[in-house]
Scaffold this active site. Structure first.
Site, PDB file in Angstrom:
ATOM      1  N   HIS A   1       0.632  -1.143  -0.325  1.00  0.00           N
ATOM      2  CA  HIS A   1       0.062   0.085  -0.056  1.00  0.00           C
ATOM      3  C   HIS A   1       0.921   1.221   0.100  1.00  0.00           C
ATOM      4  O   HIS A   1       2.165   1.227   0.392  1.00  0.00           O
ATOM      5  CB  HIS A   1      -0.913  -0.075   1.287  1.00  0.00           C
ATOM      6  CG  HIS A   1      -2.086  -1.089   1.454  1.00  0.00           C
ATOM      7  ND1 HIS A   1      -3.115  -1.109   2.124  1.00  0.00           N
ATOM      8  CD2 HIS A   1      -2.102  -2.273   0.597  1.00  0.00           C
ATOM      9  CE1 HIS A   1      -3.860  -1.965   1.699  1.00  0.00           C
ATOM     10  NE2 HIS A   1      -3.155  -2.855   0.951  1.00  0.00           N
TER      11      HIS A   1
ATOM     12  N   GLU B   1       1.041   3.727   2.024  1.00  0.00           N
ATOM     13  CA  GLU B   1       1.570   4.227   3.115  1.00  0.00           C
ATOM     14  C   GLU B   1       2.768   3.156   3.532  1.00  0.00           C
ATOM     15  O   GLU B   1       3.756   3.710   4.134  1.00  0.00           O
ATOM     16  CB  GLU B   1       0.389   4.175   4.298  1.00  0.00           C
ATOM     17  CG  GLU B   1      -0.485   5.077   4.263  1.00  0.00           C
ATOM     18  CD  GLU B   1      -1.831   4.836   3.250  1.00  0.00           C
ATOM     19  OE1 GLU B   1      -2.844   5.378   3.539  1.00  0.00           O
ATOM     20  OE2 GLU B   1      -1.609   3.714   2.526  1.00  0.00           O
TER      21      GLU B   1
ATOM     22  N   CYS C   1      -5.912   2.180   5.756  1.00  0.00           N
ATOM     23  CA  CYS C   1      -6.708   0.855   6.164  1.00  0.00           C
ATOM     24  C   CYS C   1      -6.051   0.399   7.502  1.00  0.00           C
ATOM     25  O   CYS C   1      -4.941   1.033   7.989  1.00  0.00           O
ATOM     26  CB  CYS C   1      -6.615   0.043   4.998  1.00  0.00           C
ATOM     27  SG  CYS C   1      -4.824  -0.751   4.945  1.00  0.00           S
TER      28      CYS C   1
ATOM     29  N   CYS D   1      -2.223  -0.346   7.234  1.00  0.00           N
ATOM     30  CA  CYS D   1      -1.536   0.949   7.037  1.00  0.00           C
ATOM     31  C   CYS D   1      -1.534   1.741   8.365  1.00  0.00           C
ATOM     32  O   CYS D   1      -0.629   2.296   8.896  1.00  0.00           O
ATOM     33  CB  CYS D   1      -1.939   1.716   5.942  1.00  0.00           C
ATOM     34  SG  CYS D   1      -1.537   1.011   4.540  1.00  0.00           S
TER      35      CYS D   1
END
Length: 161
Positions: free
Chosen positions: A58, A60, A88, A91
């Site tokens: 992801h 992040e 999410c 993250c």
């Protein structure tokens, strides 16, 4: 020196640009992240889940990895995270583990859900007792596994985190 509202907006715009360019280039999902310390961009990354076949890639997490490498540390104390979407659960946990100072986000989790990125089931799973989660989870060899923790506690040269 505190970050001005104009700078906050510029860092968020950079995260949003990363997200948009990631989609229009065909490289991945609509997520971008910029990590800043003392008004300077330390790392800026986009989502690369499909490009790398890595479900943890992801924006992040990618940005945290890059920022830690750039700074030569596993803690991002004093760093601010600008992400194009509310993080999410994975993250969010990574941001907390990295000890970032603050999080700024553009899209909400609801916006993400409406675009097909619904994390609500993860939040629900975390709240369930282990025995009721959708993926079976059970302890195994706990008496043996604890030895690594015992050795850790006894190690005087360890680096706590």
């Amino acid at each position: 020196m505190p970050i001005s509202n104009t700078q906050h907006a510029q860092f968020m715009q950079q995260a949003i640009r990363l997200a948009t360019e990631n989609v229009t280039s065909g490289r991945g999902g609509p997520f971008g992240c910029v990590i800043v310390r003392d008004g300077e961009v330390i790392a800026a990354r986009a989502n690369s889940v499909t490009a790398t076949n890595d479900p943890t890639a992801h924006a992040e997490v990618n940005a945290i990895r890059a920022a830690c490498a750039a700074l030569g540390t596993f803690q991002l104390t004093g760093c601010d995270v600008y992400t194009s979407c509310e993080p999410c659960p994975m993250c969010l946990a990574a941001i907390y583990w990295a000890r970032c100072r603050s999080i700024y986000f553009g899209n909400t989790a609801q916006d993400a859900a409406e675009a097909g990125f619904d994390d609500s089931f993860l939040y629900a799973e975390i709240q369930r007792p282990i025995s009721e989660r959708s993926i079976p989870i059970q302890p195994l060899l706990s008496d043996e596994a604890v030895e690594s923790f015992n050795i850790w506690r006894e190690t005087t040269e360890r680096i706590d985190y």
